[in-house]
Design a protein around this motif. Structure first.
Motif, PDB file in Angstrom:
ATOM      1  N   PHE A 102      43.063  32.790  54.317  1.00 13.17           N
ATOM      2  CA  PHE A 102      44.156  31.849  54.132  1.00 13.17           C
ATOM      3  C   PHE A 102      45.329  32.247  55.032  1.00 13.17           C
ATOM      4  O   PHE A 102      45.567  33.433  55.274  1.00 13.17           O
ATOM      5  CB  PHE A 102      44.628  31.836  52.680  1.00 13.17           C
ATOM      6  CG  PHE A 102      43.677  31.158  51.735  1.00 13.17           C
ATOM      7  CD1 PHE A 102      43.731  29.787  51.542  1.00 13.17           C
ATOM      8  CD2 PHE A 102      42.733  31.890  51.030  1.00 13.17           C
ATOM      9  CE1 PHE A 102      42.858  29.155  50.667  1.00 13.17           C
ATOM     10  CE2 PHE A 102      41.850  31.275  50.154  1.00 13.17           C
ATOM     11  CZ  PHE A 102      41.912  29.897  49.978  1.00 13.17           C
ATOM     12  N   SER A 141      43.614  33.363  47.660  1.00  6.75           N
ATOM     13  CA  SER A 141      44.839  32.793  48.221  1.00  6.75           C
ATOM     14  C   SER A 141      46.043  33.633  47.821  1.00  6.75           C
ATOM     15  O   SER A 141      46.005  34.396  46.857  1.00  6.75           O
ATOM     16  CB  SER A 141      45.019  31.356  47.740  1.00  6.75           C
ATOM     17  OG  SER A 141      45.152  31.317  46.328  1.00  6.75           O
ATOM     18  N   CYS A 145      51.994  28.225  44.659  1.00  6.86           N
ATOM     19  CA  CYS A 145      51.617  28.052  46.052  1.00  6.86           C
ATOM     20  C   CYS A 145      52.832  27.597  46.844  1.00  6.86           C
ATOM     21  O   CYS A 145      53.605  26.760  46.393  1.00  6.86           O
ATOM     22  CB  CYS A 145      50.483  27.037  46.183  1.00  6.86           C
ATOM     23  SG  CYS A 145      48.923  27.653  45.521  1.00  6.86           S
ATOM     24  N   ASP A 195      49.324  29.712  52.460  1.00  3.75           N
ATOM     25  CA  ASP A 195      48.203  29.017  51.812  1.00  3.75           C
ATOM     26  C   ASP A 195      48.085  27.560  52.235  1.00  3.75           C
ATOM     27  O   ASP A 195      47.427  26.766  51.553  1.00  3.75           O
ATOM     28  CB  ASP A 195      48.318  29.070  50.277  1.00  3.75           C
ATOM     29  CG  ASP A 195      48.072  30.462  49.731  1.00  3.75           C
ATOM     30  OD1 ASP A 195      47.386  31.244  50.408  1.00  3.75           O
ATOM     31  OD2 ASP A 195      48.573  30.764  48.635  1.00  3.75           O
TER      32      ASP A 195
END
Length: 894
Positions: free
Chosen positions: A834, A790, A877, A838
């Motif tokens: 991804f 990711s 993220c 993400d």
């Protein structure tokens, strides 16, 4: 005497068991030795032909003798030769002088981080405890005479000289996951003979020398050693804790429809949901709201569907398939509730062979019975009381292909089947099935009866490969046609209507009694009156293929499933548009846009699709001249490069879809395209074992050859750029991990130890320290097709050969790492990726031609302090979990 005899018997049994263990160990040893024998023989031959002055510049290793040379001096392999050893760290470790040892190359005999030996006498000979053995070695050489080389007999007969063990700290060998993993710590020097004897009865020599200045992990796949260095930020490998990632996946969308080889697989429910299937998923797609729900209880590809008369319950049958060990999985039929997605009944487990071909509910009795035809050679026909899961009758139907089966809507004791060169009329009485064959009489017998239905008048209408619609009726046996022995009533053709050019693939009756037919070759949809007079027609665009099946919406509006895996919606007057599209052949290429929620796919069908992951639709599609196998977006997001099957590669403009650059490298298929992080370079990995490097300019529209990375001994499978855009890490078909200095002229980095702390912009290589734990038990080196880290560097998704998608934490450097596992594909998963933030993961099935879009959800549990931190800088993220998903899924974690 009895005691003595019993003791002798036990002794012999013990010896026999030891011999069996020794034999097995030797067989395993042979497998290992074969992997290095070829290189060893070639290296020895090269060493013999080398000039004497070059040979003299290398200091001999005393315990190996002058006849063994470094196995490969011209390239860095999985285990580098002696010229890369660090002499300051090298201690005396003599090898067992046996034929087995001599068959190993020095790639297997020495570790991977030792620099070239100095000219003349090396530091090795100055270390304590080695000078004496060096002098003894020189004395033996003088005794043998100048230039003499011992033959195989002398090597075998020469006694083994034990060596001292210096600073032996720790060694451990673990047989795990079908691979062999060896942990090497600083100054871990092992008496190889003693270690080999303790660990392997039968003298199975796995490693010849263990000597490192830093930690490394060595694992074996199919007998080939693969060394991976532990990054410097990991102080104690044993203390690493592997946990499943805090993120989970939920199936959000399924792209694709299986129309190429399945019939009667599209229905419209009263809820305005179209029901169809692809891979292992039955999709319920709301044609107005454009949302999906998924029934996911099948374990292999779904092959057929039937809707209950109540328009709520659905039966779906699947193929057999095999598990990861090659053992067959039994096919079955599920009956489930379309409103709740709850399974109501499972029937036929152990009764069907190969798969479920077709099925149908009875209608005269409100759907009490279900008729099923399997995929065995005899195409067994069985009738079930599905609510009780009891079989009422079973019979062999035919050895020819069967395309459809239905109950008579007014009589549950009458069943019709059709297929290759036949129409059978079955009668169920007293648990016994009997059949009568339809008589073609004066009409030409078609090769295939593709479909049939019951008209409003009770007649049976069939569509065949000659393009005709035949009307069947029941009449007295015609003695002239069938002979004097004919008795009772038979089913004969009453009327023939010319309908299409080529096959009639589907028939659909409307509530008004009118009829719809769909053609194959002519791609027409025709509306017929009750007395089979044509009223309206339209033609499906050629790019969507032939008409496979038709579902009536309301009025003139129709849903049309096609042979090129598309579902169209439209009317006779307004035309048709695609609401579902997909590939029609195996897919391998997947690329996600660097800044938008779009992604691109390509495959053997020569099609390139650009998908919108937010709108769940196709932005555009283009057809190439050749099969496409790989792709990557330029970091500026304006162009995408696509690698083809013949070594050719193209650059497409995303706005105009035009080819802005066209080039060919070699004449073998391309396996990977990868731009550097800043977009200044493009790396092209080929099956000719080379990586071609190009300078990129003009916003990704101009390319000039910069260099070529040469050194792999097999085809390129994966590659990644470093974050600074100067280096490349690559994998090959024979499990090599090589590193390249692109900025320095595409040079191969022979000392792989120096790359252990390098930061990588992406991580798609399936072999490497940070992803070693993704290899599952029993892996043979080809079981993982792709993986992707990711963007936030917290998780890694894995595509395997057993239809599964796995989600691991990143990094994942220890065996038996836990993961979340997800099912849905019905074929090997070829690629995963991804999206740019993400928020989603895309996975592609190979032969099932489906694309699954998974939403990434973060669990609320706090991260534990012992969780392994990524080797690169920490990043958060970017996605925000959406708590209002319209997709219904069940628990995915196994």
């Amino acid at each position: 005497p009895n005691g003595v005899a019993g003791s002798q018997s036990l002794t012999w049994q013990h010896r026999l068991s030891m011999m069996e263990a020794r034999l097995q160990a030797q067989e395993d040893e042979i497998t290992l030795l074969k992997s290095s024998l070829a290189e060893a023989l070639q290296a020895i031959s090269l060493a013999e032909d080398a000039k004497e002055e070059k040979v003299s510049s290398l200091t001999r290793v005393p315990c190996l003798g002058p006849w063994l040379r470094p196995a490969t001096l011209d390239r860095a392999t999985q285990t580098d030769p002696i010229h890369s050893l660090y002499p300051a760290m090298l201690e005396q470790v003599p090898l067992a002088h046996t034929r087995e040892v001599q068959s190993l190359s020095l790639e297997d005999a020495f570790s991977d981080d030792v620099p070239p030996l100095v000219e003349g006498r090396s530091l090795l000979q100055e270390s304590h405890g080695v000078r004496q053995e060096t002098r003894e070695e020189e004395k033996r050489e003088n005794d043998q005479g100048s230039g003499m080389r011992p033959n195989w007999a002398s090597l075998v007969e020469e006694p083994i000289q034990p060596s001292s063990v210096s600073l032996f700290q720790e060694h451990r060998f673990t047989k795990d996951l079908g691979t062999y993993v060896w942990k090497q710590t600083p100054l871990a020097f092992v008496n190889v003979l003693e270690w080999n004897t303790r660990c392997f009865p039968g003298n199975m020599l796995l490693f010849s020398l263990l000597c490192l200045s830093g930690q490394s992990i060595k694992m074996f796949i199919r007998g080939r050693p693969i060394t991976m260095y532990v990054p410097s930020n990991i102080q104690n490998y044993d203390d690493l804790r592997m946990e499943p990632p805090a993120e989970r996946l939920e199936l959000e969308w399924v792209y694709g429809y299986r129309g190429r080889d399945c019939r009667a697989n599209l229905f419209l429910l009263p809820s305005r949901e179209a029901v169809y299937f692809t891979a292992c998923v039955v999709v319920l797609y709301h044609i107005n709201n454009r949302t999906q729900r998924h029934y996911r209880k099948h374990t292999d590809c779904v092959r057929c569907l039937a809707v209950h008369p109540d328009q709520v319950r659905i039966a779906s049958g699947q193929t057999a398939g095999v598990d990861k060990d090659g053992k067959p999985l039994l096919p079955f039929v599920h009956i489930w509730d379309s409103s709740t997605l709850v399974t109501l009944q499972q029937i036929g487990l152990g009764s069907f062979e190969r798969g479920v071909n077709s099925l149908a509910f009875s209608r005269a009795d409100s759907g009490v019975f279900l008729v099923v035809i399997d995929d065995s050679n005899e195409h067994m026909l069985s009738v079930w009381d599905w609510a009780r899961a009891t079989k009422q009758a079973e019979i062999k139907s035919t050895n020819e292909a069967v395309f459809a089966v239905e109950f008579n809507p007014s009589d549950s004791c009458n069943i019709i089947t059709c297929g290759k060169s036949h129409v059978y009329f079955w009668t169920l009485s007293g648990g016994v099935l009997t059949k009568k064959q339809g008589i073609f009489g004066k009409y030409k017998k078609p090769k295939f009866i593709q479909c049939f239905l019951f008209s409003g008048t009770g007649d049976v209408l069939t569509g065949d490969s000659e393009g005709n619609i035949l009307t069947w009726g029941k009449s007295a046996a015609d003695v002239k046609t069938l002979g004097k022995g004919a008795k009772g009533k038979t089913y004969q053709i009453m009327r023939q209507t010319r309908a299409h050019e080529g096959s009639v693939f589907t028939l659909c009756v409307l509530h008004s009694g009118a009829l719809l037919s769909g053609g194959g070759k002519d791609r027409r949809v025709v509306l017929w009156s009750v007395d089979l007079a044509p009223e309206k027609e339209c033609e499906i665009p050629e790019k969507f293929g032939a008409v496979r099946t038709i579902a009536h919406v309301d009025g003139e509006e129709l849903l049309v499933g096609t042979t090129r895996n598309a579902i169209l919606r439209g009317t006779f007057s307004g035309g048709f548009v695609a609401i579902v599209q997909g590939h029609v052949d195996e897919m391998w290429g997947l690329a996600t846009h660097p800044s938008q929620n779009t992604f691109l796919t390509c495959g053997h069908d020569k099609q390139v699709f650009l998908w919108n992951a937010e709108e769940h639709m196709v932005d555009w599609c283009t057809t190439l001249e050749e099969a496409a196998l790989c792709a990557d977006f330029c970091p500026n997001g304006s162009v995408v490069s696509v690698g083809l099957y013949t070594g050719r590669w193209l650059v497409l403009d995303l706005q105009t879809r035009e080819i802005v650059f066209d080039c060919t490298d070699g004449n073998e298929q391309l396996s990977v395209m990868r731009y550097s992080p800043d977009g200044s370079f493009l790396a092209v990995g080929s099956h000719d074992n080379f990586i071609y490097i190009y300078n990129v300019s003009d916003g990704g529209r101009r390319y000039t050859r910069f260099g070529k990375c040469t050194g792999h001994s097999s085809f390129i499978t994966h590659l990644d750029w470093s974050k600074d855009g100067k280096y490349i890490m690559s994998n090959s078909g024979d499990y090599e991990i090589l590193y390249w200095d692109v900025a320095g002229g595409c040079k191969l980095l022979r000392n792989r130890f120096d790359s252990r702390d390098r930061k990588w912009a992406s991580y798609t290589c399936v072999l490497g320290f940070h992803v070693m734990g993704v290899w599952l038990e029993g892996s043979d080196g080809t079981d993982i097709n792709a993986l992707c880290r990711s963007r936030c560097e917290r998780m890694v998704a894995v595509a395997d050969d057993f239809c599964k998608v796995h989600l691991f934490q990143y990094p994942c450097p220890k065996p038996k790492a836990p993961s979340h596992r997800y099912e849905g594909h019905g074929s090997h998963v070829t690629n995963v990726g991804f999206t740019h933030n993400d928020s989603h993961l895309l996975s592609m099935g190979g032969k099932d031609t489906s694309i699954l879009q998974w939403r990434v959800r973060r669990e609320k549990a706090a991260e534990t302090p012992d969780r392994v931190a990524p080797a690169s800088s920490k990043r958060k993220c970017k996605y925000q979990p959406n708590t209002h998903s319209q997709t219904h899924t069940e628990s995915d974690h196994l």
